[in-house]
Design a protein around this motif. Structure first.
Motif, PDB file in Angstrom:
ATOM      1  N   PRO A  90     112.884  25.894  -9.504  1.00  0.00           N
ATOM      2  CA  PRO A  90     112.955  24.482  -9.109  1.00  0.00           C
ATOM      3  C   PRO A  90     114.123  23.735  -9.739  1.00  0.00           C
ATOM      4  O   PRO A  90     114.760  22.895  -9.080  1.00  0.00           O
ATOM      5  N   LEU A  94     116.867  21.839  -7.451  1.00  0.00           N
ATOM      6  CA  LEU A  94     117.166  20.406  -7.525  1.00  0.00           C
ATOM      7  C   LEU A  94     118.661  20.169  -7.701  1.00  0.00           C
ATOM      8  O   LEU A  94     119.242  19.279  -7.062  1.00  0.00           O
ATOM      9  N   CYS A 210     110.934  20.692  -3.514  1.00  0.00           N
ATOM     10  CA  CYS A 210     112.110  20.172  -4.229  1.00  0.00           C
ATOM     11  C   CYS A 210     112.854  19.140  -3.392  1.00  0.00           C
ATOM     12  O   CYS A 210     113.380  18.155  -3.928  1.00  0.00           O
TER      13      CYS A 210
END
Length: 341
Positions: A90, A94, A210
């Protein structure tokens, strides 16, 4: 025009270097390397190679991170603060969503020590070359010993044959003997868009959550409910062990993650002028023992020991046993947790 961006991952608490490393001052921020931290060395090492920086960190570390960034006189174009950690997949997703799809991301932990030399630059340039061909690139470090604390990459030239978990001693020795295994450094290089394509293909749940989380960012911080909705997963499991677009750069630059007191002592032995607070234990009949702290230390008949001295705690352990520090950390967590802060 696309850019090369160093994504600096700063989330770990450095539990294997407790009590030197604490929640309030984790390993990457300890200024024990010529009065600079590993975090600052990461920035200084990479600033001549990249066009920009992005920081992925958490709320407990952002104040110290900003302070140490200011001391390097290097600006970060973006900061993403995670209110709760959800692992590396993640975090990298991002960062990838926050830039142009053609931008090349050079993803690095901030708690490794690597010389900024021609070998490092050559390996970096090779990774960028492969990334431009739309591969996901990992840096594999040529192993020096049968280390059980690292994951391994089985390889053939630039092709990845398999990823292996942290092995036991016998398996690590077989990897070293085989000669076609590399330590998995946790450093990566790829186009942001290519990484997101592969993440969407293999873990669409992480990708979509995300995307949703990025929309909630205020004051650099992801909204906590959106962050909690993201599955917790490493980038190795989520993408690299599944994708057929993986390459590795077999790297022979001097690399250490300084993830244990044995590694810290080994670094001191090789580069005594580059590290503060570590000294060989002096005194009478003391052999192969080390003291980590700010005092002068002497011993009588002390052999094969590492002694760590902090303001509120001593830790004493035999050489070669520092992987067990996490066990004493968990013991202290149950019995005297204030010592972890």
């Amino acid at each position: 025009m696309s850019k090369i961006i160093n994504v600096v991952l700063s989330g770990g608490s450095g539990t294997r270097l407790w009590p030197l490393s604490r929640k309030s001052n984790p390993k990457q921020f300890l200024k024990i390397f010529n009065n600079q931290s590993l975090f600052q060395h990461t920035i200084n090492r990479n600033q001549k190679l990249v066009d920009d920086f992005i920081l992925l960190t958490n709320q407990n570390q952002i104040v110290e991170a900003n302070k140490q960034i200011a001391e390097t006189s290097k600006n970060f174009s973006q900061v993403i603060i995670e209110p709760v950690g959800r692992n590396t997949a993640p975090a990298i997703a991002l960062a990838s969503l926050a830039v142009d799809p053609e931008d090349i991301l050079f993803v690095t932990p901030c708690d490794h020590m690597i010389p900024s030399d021609d070998i490092y630059k050559t390996c970096f340039n090779k990774a960028v070359e492969l990334a431009k061909k739309e591969y996901l690139v990992t840096f594999g470090i040529k192993p020096l010993v049968a280390e059980t604390g690292f994951g391994y990459i089985e390889y053939n030239k630039e092709d990845v044959v398999s990823f292996r978990e942290k092995p036991d001693q016998k398996t690590a020795e077989s990897f070293l003997k085989a000669g076609n295994f590399l330590w998995n450094s946790g450093m990566f290089c790829f186009k942001a868009g290519v990484f997101l394509e592969e993440l969407k293909k293999y873990r669409n749940d992480i990708y979509q959550s995300c995307v949703n989380a990025l929309k909630t960012i205020e004051n650099d911080t992801v909204q906590i409910d959106a962050m909690m909705a993201i599955p917790d997963e490493s980038v190795d499991y989520a993408v690299f062990e599944k994708s057929n677009r993986i390459k590795t750069v077999p790297s022979n630059f001097n690399w250490t993650d300084l993830g244990s007191f044995d590694a810290l002592v080994s670094y001191f032995e090789n580069y005594p002028m580059q590290i503060d607070t570590v000294q060989k234990l002096g005194g009478i009949d003391s052999n192969n023992s080390y003291f980590i702290g700010n005092k002068k230390a002497l011993g009588i008949g002390v052999s094969d020991m590492i002694i760590i001295d902090t303001e509120d705690c001593f830790l004493i352990l035999p050489n070669g046993k520092s992987q067990k520090v996490k066990e004493i950390y968990n013991f202290v967590k149950k019995t005297d947790s204030k010592l972890l802060n």
